[in-house]
Every structure is written in C-alpha cells, then in structure tokens.
Design an enzyme around this catalytic site. Structure first.
Site, PDB file in Angstrom:
ATOM      1  N   ARG A 292       0.935  -1.209  -0.001  1.00 54.01           N
ATOM      2  CA  ARG A 292       0.076   0.001  -0.002  1.00 54.01           C
ATOM      3  C   ARG A 292       0.949   1.240   0.003  1.00 54.01           C
ATOM      4  O   ARG A 292       0.558   2.125  -0.536  1.00 54.01           O
ATOM      5  CB  ARG A 292      -0.952   0.145   1.295  1.00 54.01           C
ATOM      6  CG  ARG A 292      -2.090   0.985   1.273  1.00 54.01           C
ATOM      7  CD  ARG A 292      -2.591   1.034   2.645  1.00 54.01           C
ATOM      8  NE  ARG A 292      -3.142  -0.132   3.120  1.00 54.01           N
ATOM      9  CZ  ARG A 292      -4.308  -0.751   3.181  1.00 54.01           C
ATOM     10  NH1 ARG A 292      -5.448  -0.055   2.377  1.00 54.01           N
ATOM     11  NH2 ARG A 292      -4.519  -2.143   3.477  1.00 54.01           N
ATOM     12  N   CYS A 360     -26.812  -2.682  -8.181  1.00 51.41           N
ATOM     13  CA  CYS A 360     -28.145  -2.760  -7.989  1.00 51.41           C
ATOM     14  C   CYS A 360     -28.339  -3.372  -6.266  1.00 51.41           C
ATOM     15  O   CYS A 360     -28.643  -4.210  -6.249  1.00 51.41           O
ATOM     16  CB  CYS A 360     -28.810  -4.013  -9.053  1.00 51.41           C
ATOM     17  SG  CYS A 360     -28.638  -3.558 -10.548  1.00 51.41           S
TER      18      CYS A 360
HETATM   19  N1  LLP Z   1       3.045  -8.994   3.063  1.00 48.56           N
HETATM   20  C1  LLP Z   1       1.943 -10.095   3.444  1.00 48.56           C
HETATM   21  C2  LLP Z   1       2.380 -11.379   3.712  1.00 48.56           C
HETATM   22  C3  LLP Z   1       0.855  -9.608   3.415  1.00 48.56           C
HETATM   23  O1  LLP Z   1      -0.223 -10.388   3.612  1.00 48.56           O
HETATM   24  C4  LLP Z   1       0.360  -8.189   2.710  1.00 48.56           C
HETATM   25  C5  LLP Z   1      -0.949  -7.529   2.724  1.00 48.56           C
HETATM   26  C6  LLP Z   1       1.540  -7.307   2.521  1.00 48.56           C
HETATM   27  C7  LLP Z   1       2.900  -8.045   2.530  1.00 48.56           C
HETATM   28  C8  LLP Z   1       1.532  -5.860   2.021  1.00 48.56           C
HETATM   29  O2  LLP Z   1       0.824  -5.126   3.080  1.00 48.56           O
HETATM   30  P1  LLP Z   1       0.764  -3.685   2.997  1.00 48.56           P
HETATM   31  O3  LLP Z   1       2.094  -2.890   2.985  1.00 48.56           O
HETATM   32  O4  LLP Z   1       0.054  -3.353   1.564  1.00 48.56           O
HETATM   33  O5  LLP Z   1      -0.298  -3.229   4.043  1.00 48.56           O
HETATM   34  N2  LLP Z   1      -7.287  -5.726   0.915  1.00 48.56           N
HETATM   35  C9  LLP Z   1      -6.963  -5.143   2.135  1.00 48.56           C
HETATM   36  C10 LLP Z   1      -5.428  -5.408   2.404  1.00 48.56           C
HETATM   37  C11 LLP Z   1      -4.862  -6.517   2.543  1.00 48.56           C
HETATM   38  C12 LLP Z   1      -3.600  -6.942   3.014  1.00 48.56           C
HETATM   39  C13 LLP Z   1      -3.178  -8.181   2.871  1.00 48.56           C
HETATM   40  N3  LLP Z   1      -1.897  -8.482   3.031  1.00 48.56           N
HETATM   41  C14 LLP Z   1      -7.186  -3.685   2.013  1.00 48.56           C
HETATM   42  O6  LLP Z   1      -7.713  -3.370   0.586  1.00 48.56           O
HETATM   43  O7  LLP Z   1      -7.028  -2.833   2.737  1.00 48.56           O
END
Ligand code: LLP
Length: 438
Positions: A292, A360
């Site tokens: 992110r 919808c």
């Molecule tokens: N590494 C692993 C093993 C992960 O499971 C994740 C995210 C990341 C790295 C990256 O995390 P970040 O830096 O993006 O926070 N769909 C959800 C977010 C799910 C995150 C899942 N794992 C949302 O839209 O907020």
C-alpha cells in the site's frame, strides 16, 4: 489534499503527472484508474534510501497483491525492487513481464501443488512456508527434483495491531503461519532446519495493514528476535534473514498522519538493532514487503457523475459510473476517501454529499464528503485508490474492469486495457441443448 504530482492547472482542473484528468476521462472513458509514475518511483526510492543508510543489508520486496500488472512489474524491475507474489496468477504476471525470478518471493497460505511446482520450476528466490501441509508437499517436490529449496517460515507473533479487523494478521487467532506463543513455530522450524531438502534462510511475519502507528512492528520484531535467539540456543542455528512483511499506512484523508518511511525505518532498525544486541546476534538480512505505501497514494480513480439526487432535509446523493466493483473497500473495511470534482478543482468544496455507485444495491462509496457543487457530466476524482482497488475489482453486475493508465510528464500510457463486453461472455459456455438461434 494534493498528493504526488497532483496539482490544479490553469483551467481549474486536477492534473496528475502533467495530464489534465478531465482530458484523460474524455480520452479513455471512466471509471479510470490513473497511476502517478513519479510518485510510484519516488516511493520505491524512499524505501531504498531510508534503509540503505540505516541497514544496508536489506531488500525491499513490493507486495504485488496491492496492484500488479506487467507494466508495474517492469517498473519495479527498473527500480531494482524485489517482488512478493501470492498466487499462480501474480507469479505468472511477473514471469510474463520478464521480472527476474531470483528477485521473487512466493507467498500464500494454501499454496496448491501446482503453485509450488510453478514456483520451484521458475526458480523463485524464496518460498515462504505457511503451514505443515504445504511443508510436506514442498519437501516431496524438492526430493522429486533432487533439490534443496530456500525457504522462510511465516510465524504468527501473537500481537494485536491497531487496524481494521479484516486486515489484522499478527494475532494468535489467525489462519496464517506458525504460532510463536504456543511453541509451534520453534518446533516445526527447528525440524525443518535439519532437513536436507530445505535451506531455512529465516523467518517472516506480517502483522497487519494500513497501520498508522509502529507499535505492532516494534512488538513483532522483539518476538521474532527472541525466536531467533531460541533457535541458536536450542540447535546452534543462526538465521540469515528476517522478513517483517508490510503494513505501513497511507493518507486516505488529509487528517491521516501515517509515519513517514524514514521514521518507520528509524523504528524498525532501532528496535531490531537493540534486540539483536540484547541477544548478541549478528544482523540478519532485513526484508520487508510494502504494498500500500508504494502504490496507494499514487492511484486516483476518475468517475463521471450521473444523477445528483437531493432529498431535502436528508442528504444529497451523487451517483457515479462505478462502485463496489472497482472499489470494494468502503463496503469491506469501512474505508474512507477524499474526493474532489476534477473539473471544479479550484472551486470551494462547500457542499456535503454522499457518493454512491451504480450497482443494484446500496453501494455507498463515500459518505458525507465535501465537494464543489456537482452536476451530471462532472468528473469525480477519488484519491489514494492505487492499492487494493484495481487489484480487488470484480465483475459484479457484469460491469467491466476499468482501464489503468500510467501518467508521467504529460504522457498517459494505457497499462491495463478496459475489459470489453465480449470479455464478459468469453468464459461462458452454452450447452447445445440450451443454445438459441441468434
Ligand atoms: N506481505 C504480506 C504477507 C501480506 O499479507 C501483505 C498484505 C503485505 C505484505 C502488504 O501489506 P501492505 O504494505 O500493503 O499493508 N485488501 C486489504 C489489504 C489486505 C492486505 C493483505 N496483506 C485492503 O484493501 O485494505
């Protein structure tokens, strides 16, 4: 709030990467995801710079789940990033883009045999083992190939980060990884270290996502280093690598104040060095997996405004030509966003409205947001939609996936084509007994 290369141009329009967003909407249609290449690259470099000084023995592994397509892989390769893939699809995307396999880390909490074989045969750099079933399968596949496989083990530190329940993963009650608190992690990993077909490089954790404070990282690092100390004590094994996952939050609203990458690096390196010293352990290679915080703020979604429905004394609904299918995050995580009318970016945002989609059902996207007076045909820009938006898009109501354009220095390149109506029926199969004359 204006992020990255966003600015307001002489026409009073929102501009990103030197491209007028109103012109982008006209040229490419809406909904449209616009990615700011300069900000994307700047975020990769900010991570590299922050850790190069403080902890040179490190790798920055972009978490592909946040946003992935072949052009993104190429850009990451140019920035000399590593890549975390969590499925056959993400791995295939990377390989198709020519991303170097020796920079790929393979994740997944229920990797299929086919996914493990694909990862092994592509010779990815590391496989992150999540559970015993996968471990047995991996050992069998390694034996078949007469190979030793480089692995990390995912541990669950057993801490509770402060974030939305659905993106919390560090606590004991999670489907992911090997539990530290009840001794499972030590037992399984110590056995694996002795296995001739495995080369256990170290451990991995990921505690949660959109974290706006660094407490969870601090606690998880302490627990991980204690585990590393236990390995040395029990069996004389010194881990070479520690992967601390991702999770750093971003600005969705101007009131959000996520830690900067530099202050995050201070906490991570400060904590790690302190713990290593306490246990008299050498520095392992430090790996991390930001998703992110690399792409989130670099993405903006453009919609065309349709009906504006004013319910006197209740609220004003502004309906856009997308919704749940291009941004499920408000529905899933109560996510909040900042929006602006892109063709009225220099006008005061003095009206409170609720933005809804065109599915919808009641697909409220953004509740009670302040905008300049919206009218049908205006372009609505939604900020910070670079992470987990395109990546989580669906075909609900048989909507087509939007297009993605990469903007830079006044140039806009399509990096993902808009799906077509034809695409939607491509996988439908008509049994002969149901076929109707066309
Ligand atoms: N590494 C692993 C093993 C992960 O499971 C994740 C995210 C990341 C790295 C990256 O995390 P970040 O830096 O993006 O926070 N769909 C959800 C977010 C799910 C995150 C899942 N794992 C949302 O839209 O907020």
């Amino acid at each position: 709030m204006l992020l990255g290369t966003q600015r307001i141009n002489a026409q009073g329009h929102l501009e990103i990467g030197g491209c007028d967003t109103v012109a982008l909407a006209r040229e490419f249609g809406t909904p449209l995801y616009v990615m700011d290449e300069a900000l994307l690259r700047a975020n990769c470099r900010a991570y590299k710079r922050a850790f190069a000084d403080r902890y040179p023995e490190n790798d920055i592994i972009y978490a592909g789940k946040a946003f992935l397509c072949t052009a993104m892989c190429a850009l990451l390769a140019e920035e000399e990033m590593c890549l975390d893939v969590a499925s056959a699809g993400e791995l295939h995307t990377a390989l198709m883009a020519g991303f170097p396999p020796e920079r790929i880390f393979m994740h997944g909490n229920n990797k299929s045999r086919a996914e493990l074989e694909m990862a092994l045969d592509a010779r990815v750099h590391r496989i992150i083992v999540d559970n015993e079933l996968e471990l047995e399968m991996l050992i069998a596949l390694a034996k078949e190939r007469d190979r030793q496989v480089d692995v990390l083990f995912r541990i669950t530190p057993g801490i509770d980060p402060h974030t939305h329940a659905r993106i919390r993963t560090g606590q004991v009650d999670t489907k992911f990884g090997f539990e530290v608190p009840n001794g499972q992690a030590a037992r399984v990993i110590e056995r694996a270290i002795a296995h001739p077909n495995l080369n256990v490089r170290g451990i991995h954790f990921h505690v949660g996502s959109q974290l706006l404070d660094l407490e969870a990282h601090r606690q998880a690092i302490e627990i991980a280093v204690e585990l590393l100390a236990q390995f040395r004590e029990d069996i004389g094994y010194v881990a070479e690598e520690l992967d601390i996952g991702g999770g750093l939050g971003i600005r969705y609203l101007s009131s959000h104040e996520p830690p900067s990458i530099a202050s995050y690096a201070d906490v991570v390196v400060g904590t790690l060095d302190r713990c290593l010293k306490e246990h008299n352990l050498p520095r392992p290679r430090l790996l991390q997996e930001p998703g992110r915080s690399i792409v989130g703020e670099a993405g903006t979604t453009l919609y065309t405004i349709g009906p504006v429905k004013e319910i006197p004394g209740v609220r004003t609904y502004v309906v856009v030509d997308g919704g749940l299918s291009d941004n499920p995050r408000p529905a899933l995580y109560d996510a909040v966003y900042e929006v602006l009318v892109a063709n009225k970016a220099n006008q005061p945002a003095d009206l409170t409205v609720t933005v809804a989609g065109k599915h919808c059902e009641t697909d409220t996207l953004f509740q009670d947001v302040r905008v300049a007076r919206p009218e049908p045909g205006d372009i609505l820009a939604v900020q910070s939609t670079g992470a987990y938006n395109y990546a989580m898009a669906s075909n609900y109501n048989r909507f087509t996936h939007p297009m993605v354009v990469l903007v830079h220095n006044g140039q806009a390149d399509v990096i993902v084509e808009r799906q077509t109506l034809e695409d939607l029926v491509r996988h439908d199969v008509m049994p002969a007994r149901l076929a109707r004359p066309k």
